[in-house]
Design a protein around this motif. Structure first.
Motif, PDB file in Angstrom:
ATOM      1  N   GLU A  74       0.726  -1.104   0.066  1.00  0.00           N
ATOM      2  CA  GLU A  74      -0.061   0.102   0.180  1.00  0.00           C
ATOM      3  C   GLU A  74       0.688   1.217  -0.009  1.00  0.00           C
ATOM      4  O   GLU A  74       0.483   2.264  -0.480  1.00  0.00           O
ATOM      5  N   ASP A  75       1.960   1.093   0.621  1.00  0.00           N
ATOM      6  CA  ASP A  75       3.054   2.256   0.620  1.00  0.00           C
ATOM      7  C   ASP A  75       3.799   2.599  -0.718  1.00  0.00           C
ATOM      8  O   ASP A  75       4.606   3.274  -0.901  1.00  0.00           O
ATOM      9  N   GLY A  76       3.455   1.631  -1.514  1.00  0.00           N
ATOM     10  CA  GLY A  76       4.050   1.675  -2.915  1.00  0.00           C
ATOM     11  C   GLY A  76       5.356   1.100  -3.001  1.00  0.00           C
ATOM     12  O   GLY A  76       6.403   1.357  -3.714  1.00  0.00           O
ATOM     13  N   VAL A  77       5.846   0.197  -2.031  1.00  0.00           N
ATOM     14  CA  VAL A  77       7.104  -0.537  -2.046  1.00  0.00           C
ATOM     15  C   VAL A  77       7.204  -1.571  -3.379  1.00  0.00           C
ATOM     16  O   VAL A  77       6.114  -2.410  -3.330  1.00  0.00           O
ATOM     17  N   ALA A  78       8.246  -1.770  -4.152  1.00  0.00           N
ATOM     18  CA  ALA A  78       8.007  -2.674  -5.208  1.00  0.00           C
ATOM     19  C   ALA A  78       8.623  -4.072  -4.751  1.00  0.00           C
ATOM     20  O   ALA A  78       9.274  -4.034  -3.396  1.00  0.00           O
ATOM     21  N   SER A  79       8.401  -4.972  -5.431  1.00  0.00           N
ATOM     22  CA  SER A  79       8.617  -6.544  -5.134  1.00  0.00           C
ATOM     23  C   SER A  79      10.133  -6.568  -4.745  1.00  0.00           C
ATOM     24  O   SER A  79      10.678  -7.271  -3.719  1.00  0.00           O
ATOM     25  N   ARG A  80      10.930  -5.937  -5.460  1.00  0.00           N
ATOM     26  CA  ARG A  80      12.470  -5.969  -5.255  1.00  0.00           C
ATOM     27  C   ARG A  80      12.698  -5.572  -3.893  1.00  0.00           C
ATOM     28  O   ARG A  80      13.649  -6.049  -3.113  1.00  0.00           O
ATOM     29  N   SER A  81      12.157  -4.350  -3.334  1.00  0.00           N
ATOM     30  CA  SER A  81      12.635  -3.782  -2.243  1.00  0.00           C
ATOM     31  C   SER A  81      12.113  -4.363  -1.108  1.00  0.00           C
ATOM     32  O   SER A  81      12.876  -4.602  -0.067  1.00  0.00           O
ATOM     33  N   LEU A  82      10.856  -5.000  -1.429  1.00  0.00           N
ATOM     34  CA  LEU A  82      10.122  -5.982  -0.287  1.00  0.00           C
ATOM     35  C   LEU A  82      10.923  -7.188  -0.080  1.00  0.00           C
ATOM     36  O   LEU A  82      11.251  -7.778   1.043  1.00  0.00           O
ATOM     37  N   LEU A  83      11.572  -7.648  -1.161  1.00  0.00           N
ATOM     38  CA  LEU A  83      12.215  -9.041  -0.831  1.00  0.00           C
ATOM     39  C   LEU A  83      13.561  -8.684  -0.319  1.00  0.00           C
ATOM     40  O   LEU A  83      13.935  -9.604   0.706  1.00  0.00           O
ATOM     41  N   ARG A  84      14.078  -7.479  -0.385  1.00  0.00           N
ATOM     42  CA  ARG A  84      15.434  -7.133   0.442  1.00  0.00           C
ATOM     43  C   ARG A  84      14.968  -7.099   1.862  1.00  0.00           C
ATOM     44  O   ARG A  84      15.497  -7.496   2.722  1.00  0.00           O
ATOM     45  N   GLN A  85      13.728  -6.426   2.054  1.00  0.00           N
ATOM     46  CA  GLN A  85      13.448  -6.146   3.628  1.00  0.00           C
ATOM     47  C   GLN A  85      13.147  -7.476   4.285  1.00  0.00           C
ATOM     48  O   GLN A  85      13.699  -7.712   5.423  1.00  0.00           O
ATOM     49  N   LEU A  86      12.557  -8.533   3.599  1.00  0.00           N
ATOM     50  CA  LEU A  86      12.311  -9.737   4.154  1.00  0.00           C
ATOM     51  C   LEU A  86      13.523 -10.622   4.375  1.00  0.00           C
ATOM     52  O   LEU A  86      13.708 -11.204   5.172  1.00  0.00           O
ATOM     53  N   ALA A  87      14.538 -10.348   3.537  1.00  0.00           N
ATOM     54  CA  ALA A  87      15.968 -10.923   3.632  1.00  0.00           C
ATOM     55  C   ALA A  87      16.546 -10.468   4.825  1.00  0.00           C
ATOM     56  O   ALA A  87      17.127 -11.126   5.653  1.00  0.00           O
ATOM     57  N   ALA A  88      16.285  -9.099   5.054  1.00  0.00           N
ATOM     58  CA  ALA A  88      17.028  -8.434   6.434  1.00  0.00           C
ATOM     59  C   ALA A  88      16.172  -9.035   7.587  1.00  0.00           C
ATOM     60  O   ALA A  88      16.921  -9.452   8.588  1.00  0.00           O
ATOM     61  N   LEU A  89      14.822  -9.248   7.574  1.00  0.00           N
ATOM     62  CA  LEU A  89      13.881  -9.823   8.684  1.00  0.00           C
ATOM     63  C   LEU A  89      14.474 -11.175   8.844  1.00  0.00           C
ATOM     64  O   LEU A  89      14.691 -11.605  10.052  1.00  0.00           O
ATOM     65  N   ARG A  90      14.744 -11.891   7.776  1.00  0.00           N
ATOM     66  CA  ARG A  90      15.032 -13.445   7.836  1.00  0.00           C
ATOM     67  C   ARG A  90      16.508 -13.546   8.887  1.00  0.00           C
ATOM     68  O   ARG A  90      16.716 -14.266   9.419  1.00  0.00           O
TER      69      ARG A  90
END
Length: 326
Positions: free
Chosen positions: A89-105
């Motif tokens: 909803e905030d406009g974050v693209a898939s690639r940025s979201l993928l990096r964020q999930l990698a950080a959380l993992r």
């Protein structure tokens, strides 16, 4: 040797007031380990710090209280899916979201390794799919135009600044460097005179040697000849208007102006010069393994994408020239 600056210091809780003390301490330990043992780049460290803070802020809003280690251990797939939906909803693209999930993992693995918490939610939720797109390379003539530093946009700019930007862009195209790598070069390591190579410390602390061809050395020498600032040997080679370290954003803005002056597409970015370096080497018969080493890719599969670019360019030429292509 060209080395990255140390990661930004400061407690993790500085950007997240009211955070649980044990959780903040674990986050600080995680970031220090990434920077020290894993030698992750400062830019990635800063991005991971922001990623975790955003997630914890989301949990605070969702739960109505500041999260702690016990809350992380109790996370459900619905929590993570809600976070991903919010980021969308905030406009974050898939690639940025993928990096964020990698950080959380990565943080979750750290908690498990240290015996602080078992966070298994990331094994139960699929990561977003990211379409693999081919890097956009410039034709050789256009790449040379960008690095030449001879356009009408230089009117009103100090000659030394125009020469500085041309030298940086020459390193991106002529040596295949990333912006961060070019701007991390120290004055004492400048590729001028008899110095015809650079030792670069790239992503993950991986060291590589890259040649500095004559046009690159000439561009750097031209900049040094007229740079008005004193440049200590252990200080940065490229400096801003006031003599401080040069921001990558300045180079990005320079390329944006060059796109307008030269009539180039939006895909002509500083990083496109690095892509062009690899593509043009391959099209001239360069060995894929050698190009991998020059780019500092950890895996050959990352470099192999340039073979697809070369094939795509070949098919474009065929369709444009062959009488039966239509």
């Amino acid at each position: 040797m060209v080395q990255h600056a140390p990661p930004a210091a400061g407690p993790f809780s500085n950007g997240a007031p009211g955070l649980d003390e044990k959780l903040a301490e674990a986050a600080d330990q995680w970031l220090r380990r990434l920077a020290g043992e894993r030698r992750v780049s400062p830019l990635t460290i800063d991005a991971y710090r922001r990623d975790l803070r955003q997630f914890l802020h989301f949990l605070r809003e969702r739960r109505g209280a500041s999260p702690d280690l016990a809350v992380l251990a109790e996370l459900k797939p619905a929590d993570l899916r809600a976070f991903m939906a919010r980021r969308r909803e905030d406009g974050v693209a898939s690639r940025s979201l993928l990096r964020q999930l990698a950080a959380l993992r990565s943080f979750a693995r750290h908690l498990g390794r240290e015996g602080l918490a078992t966070v298994g939610v990331f094994d139960k939720v699929r990561s977003p799919k990211v379409a693999r797109t081919l890097p956009k390379a410039l034709v050789a003539a256009r790449a040379r135009e960008i690095t030449a530093g001879e356009t009408d946009m230089d009117e009103g700019r100090a000659p030394w600044i125009a020469a500085r930007d041309a030298a940086v862009l020459s390193l991106l195209y002529g040596a295949g460097l990333r912006i961060s790598e070019a701007l991390s070069i120290r004055r004492g390591d400048a590729p001028v005179g008899r110095t015809d190579s650079l030792t670069i410390v790239g992503k993950g602390g991986k060291t590589r040697a890259v040649p500095a061809i004559a046009p690159v050395r000439a561009a750097v020498a031209a900049y040094l000849d007229i740079c008005p600032h004193s440049l200590p040997k252990d200080g940065p080679l490229f400096v801003g208007a006031r003599g401080g370290p040069l921001s990558p954003r300045i180079i990005q803005l320079t390329v944006e102006r060059l796109r307008g002056a030269l009539g180039l597409p939006d895909s002509a970015t500083p990083h496109a010069l690095r892509h062009s370096f690899a593509t043009h080497l391959l099209s001239r018969g360069g060995d894929l393994r050698s190009i991998q080493e020059l780019l500092g890719h950890a895996s050959l599969s990352t470099t192999q994408i340039y073979t697809s670019i070369d094939k795509a360019r070949l098919f474009e030429a065929y369709r444009a020239a062959h009488p039966r292509a239509e």
